[in-house]
Design a protein around this motif. Structure first.
Motif, short mmCIF file in Angstrom:
data_model
loop_
_atom_site.label_atom_id
_atom_site.label_comp_id
_atom_site.label_asym_id
_atom_site.label_seq_id
_atom_site.Cartn_x
_atom_site.Cartn_y
_atom_site.Cartn_z
N HIS A 39 80.71 -56.09 32.41
CA HIS A 39 79.26 -56.23 32.47
C HIS A 39 78.87 -57.54 31.78
O HIS A 39 79.18 -57.76 30.60
N LYS A 40 78.22 -58.42 32.54
CA LYS A 40 77.79 -59.72 32.04
C LYS A 40 78.96 -60.48 31.42
O LYS A 40 78.87 -61.07 30.34
N GLY A 41 80.08 -60.42 32.13
CA GLY A 41 81.27 -61.12 31.67
C GLY A 41 82.01 -60.46 30.55
O GLY A 41 83.03 -60.97 30.08
N GLY A 44 84.37 -53.71 29.07
CA GLY A 44 84.03 -52.55 28.26
C GLY A 44 84.19 -51.27 29.06
O GLY A 44 84.90 -51.24 30.07
N VAL A 45 83.54 -50.23 28.61
CA VAL A 45 83.65 -48.92 29.24
C VAL A 45 82.27 -48.33 29.44
O VAL A 45 81.44 -48.34 28.52
N ILE A 90 86.34 -52.22 24.52
CA ILE A 90 87.11 -51.00 24.23
C ILE A 90 88.42 -51.07 25.02
O ILE A 90 88.40 -51.28 26.23
N ALA A 91 89.51 -50.86 24.35
CA ALA A 91 90.82 -50.97 25.00
C ALA A 91 91.20 -49.67 25.70
O ALA A 91 90.82 -48.56 25.27
N ILE A 92 91.99 -49.81 26.78
CA ILE A 92 92.53 -48.67 27.47
C ILE A 92 93.46 -47.89 26.52
O ILE A 92 94.22 -48.47 25.76
N GLY A 93 93.38 -46.58 26.57
CA GLY A 93 94.25 -45.74 25.77
C GLY A 93 93.62 -45.22 24.50
O GLY A 93 94.16 -44.29 23.87
N LEU A 94 92.50 -45.80 24.07
CA LEU A 94 91.84 -45.33 22.85
C LEU A 94 91.26 -43.93 23.08
O LEU A 94 90.88 -43.56 24.19
N THR A 95 91.17 -43.16 22.01
CA THR A 95 90.66 -41.80 22.12
C THR A 95 89.17 -41.76 21.82
O THR A 95 88.62 -42.64 21.15
#
Length: 650
Positions: A39-41, A44-45, A90-95
């Motif tokens: 989003h806007k470069g 995120g999630v 936010i990184a992939i895999g975070l809870t």
């Protein structure tokens, strides 16, 4: 690092909202839940969750040290009850979890994401941010032809299994195998056994291992006990590359009471009924979905669609359909609420099941929807346009109960229960049936299949071979639970492995060999599967020889020259010079004998060719005189030379 929050971004269109509220949004997993995007470069999630009775909804996770109010979501301005928000970096895999404060009583609920694609390994309960679309599938060849493999006129022999207890690693604390390890061991085993499909007991995320997967919390999350989502995809792909279809056990009938799940999600009975006479399942101690709520319909249909879409599953076995259809299921008088007409039919569940089947078959016409339905509910596999439920197949529980009961009798008493063998053919073509010898028959003190058989060891195995050979020739598709193929003595238990060491005993290994051979015969002989659901595929030769505990019948295909003649002797006495009426002259040969020495049997039977005589028997113009071994089943087929001669005479 601060993770900025945006609220001016929504992935849900007005049409999505409309369909959601109408109960027709069948792919909610594409936009609900946590979806990585830009989003806007900024990467995120985007989060979206349905909680209409919440005062506030915040996302807590690894990225904000699980602070309660660091990232609140915003309620949409329409009346959808959906909360949304976009969080940067936010990184992939975070809870993460949702921190939900109820609008009515300010009670706080810490909830897993109902649409999470991946979860922490139980007993931990947080959801994980994950992407599924990065997997590059390599099963195009299977997907293009699976309509043939799932068709009513195709051979379908299913190996039902529990992933966590099929085989364990004794060198590493008896741990269960991972999805990838299963791909190495299960695929060659199923090929060796000539199964066409495998059915996995539920793999949707569930908290308690002892529920076998039937108490679900994550309807879009493959259980992390056995690996990551891509690992399960790899297992399914390897099965497909080896021409084995995959059926997933799925549970829309009830869900777990664990508080991080769907129960009381926003402080109210959102997915369930508020009244326990409708919302609590007394038999399983679980929660019943509210099928009359359109948003719940969208949720459940989307879940079924998800496994077919993202995991390339070839069929879904719907658990406990009978409990969904009957308002008084497992309830005493006064403990249930009648429908609007005063009856016990759950009209809302009926409408849901019809819509479910219409939706998935429209999107994936080449898959199988299979109902575990244990009552005489009509038209389970009938078309919804005619008032049916629209399933592709139904488990034939009547056949299963009658057969196991009959086989439990000592042969000397079986003549008094002959109708338990023959009754199934009165209704065998009312539905598209699958014959199940499932996990339910070998648990809770019911005993293993081999221990249901009477007699000493030799007689037990002969009886079990008879039952399997009868099953493989009876109209209907086939299903056998793991362990049954090698006559495991102990009941199945989810905490251990199958008793593979039993294959060191010839009785067990040769029974396993017989199942492999039977599956191959079933696949190769069109008469044994082409007309499984049609009367034209079956003809009794003699169903009245109750004094000898014998039955005989013809399985037919569209070519009468390929017919299979089946003789079953359920007594412990050999029938010498047994006469069988057949419609054609020429020579016949024994293509299968359950008492063969190859299968640790007595080796009694018929060697060489049998020649039909011009002698009427069983209303047939010709007859054969043969040996029908004690506790034995034989399959006969007219030999090729005879077919050629018959054709030349024409």
């Amino acid at each position: 690092m601060q993770h900025k929050m945006y609220y001016n971004l929504s992935t849900l269109s007005q049409m999505d909202i409309y369909l959601f509220k109408q109960g027709s949004y069948t792919k909610m997993y594409e936009k609900f839940g946590a979806h990585p995007m830009t989003h806007k470069g900024k990467k995120g999630v985007h989060f979206a969750v349905w909680a209409p009775n919440a005062k506030s909804v915040c996302v807590r996770g690894d990225f904000n040290d699980y602070k309660i109010d660091a990232h609140p979501l915003q309620l949409r301005s329409d009346d959808s009850g959906i909360w949304e928000g976009f969080i940067e970096d936010i990184a992939i895999g975070l809870t993460y979890k949702y921190h939900i404060v109820s609008l009515f009583h300010n009670i706080v609920h810490e909830k897993s994401d109902p649409f999470a694609f991946y979860s922490e390994v139980a007993p931990k309960s947080a959801s994980r941010i994950y992407e599924l679309d990065n997997y590059k599938w390599n099963d195009k060849k299977w997907m293009e032809k699976r309509y043939k493999n799932n068709a009513c006129d195709s051979p379908i022999s299913v190996y039902e299994m529990h992933v966590g207890s099929w085989r364990r690693n004794p060198l590493e604390d008896n741990r269960y195998l991972t999805y990838k390890e299963l791909a190495l061991e299960l695929v060659p085993y199923l090929k060796e056994m000539n199964y066409t499909h495998v059915e996995f007991m539920p793999l949707s995320e569930y908290p308690y291992f002892g529920s076998w997967g039937y108490q679900v919390v994550g309807y879009f999350s493959a259980t992390s006990r056995f690996g990551e989502p891509e690992d399960l995809m790899y297992l399914i792909e390897e099965l497909h590359k080896n021409d084995i279809g995959v059926i997933m056990d799925w549970v829309p009938s009830h869900f777990a009471v664990d508080m991080h799940g769907l129960i009381n999600f926003d402080g109210t009975a959102l997915y369930e009924h508020d009244d326990p006479r409708q919302g609590f399942h007394p038999e399983w101690g679980s929660i019943i979905f509210n099928y009359g709520r359109n948003e719940v319909k969208s949720f459940l249909i989307s879940s079924a669609m998800f496994w077919l879409d993202k995991y390339h599953v070839d069929g879904i076995r719907v658990d406990a359909v009978a409990s969904m259809l009957h308002l008084d299921y497992a309830r005493e008088e006064g403990d249930w609420i009648p429908n609007k007409d005063g009856g016990n039919k759950n009209l809302e569940a009926v409408a849901f099941l019809q819509k479910l089947n219409e939706s998935v078959y429209k999107e994936f016409p080449d898959i199988m929807m299979i109902a575990e339905e244990s009552t005489a509910w009509p038209m389970v596999t009938g078309r919804t346009s005619d008032g049916g439920l629209g399933f592709g197949f139904k488990w034939n529980m009547g056949w299963m109960h009658d057969t196991l009961k009959y086989m439990s009798y000592d042969p000397i008493y079986r003549q008094h229960h002959h109708s338990q063998l023959t009754f199934s053919l009165w209704y065998a073509f009312d539905e598209h049936f699958m014959l199940p010898l499932s996990h339910d028959e070998v648990v809770h003190m019911k005993g293993s299949l081999i221990n249901k058989m009477p007699g000493d060891e030799a007689h037990k195995f002969a009886n079990l071979r008879v039952m399997y050979a009868y099953m493989l020739s009876h109209p209907g598709k086939k299903l056998l639970f793991m362990g049954g193929e090698m006559a495991q003595y102990s009941e199945w238990h989810y905490q251990g492995s199958l008793d593979w060491h039993m294959l060191e005993n010839p009785y067990h290994s040769k029974l396993q060999k017989m199942l492999s051979d039977l599956n191959l015969i079933y696949k190769n002989q069109k008469a044994l599967h082409q007309y499984d659901e049609k009367q034209i595929g079956f003809e009794w030769i003699d169903n009245g020889d109750y004094q000898h505990n014998c039955i005989s019948y013809i399985r037919k295909s569209d070519n009468e020259e390929d017919n299979i003649y089946v003789l079953c002797n359920f007594s412990d006495a050999q029938r010498s010079q047994y006469k069988l009426g057949v419609p054609y002259d020429g020579e016949y040969e024994e293509i299968f004998n359950s008492q063969s020495s190859y299968y640790a049997g007595s080796n009694d039977g018929n060697y060489g060719k049998l020649t039909a005589k011009k002698e009427q028997m069983h209303n047939k113009e010709y007859s054969l005189e043969l040996t029908l071994p004690a506790l034995g089943v034989i399959y006969l087929k007219r030999v090729a030379e005879a077919k050629t001669q018959k054709a030349s005479k024409k």
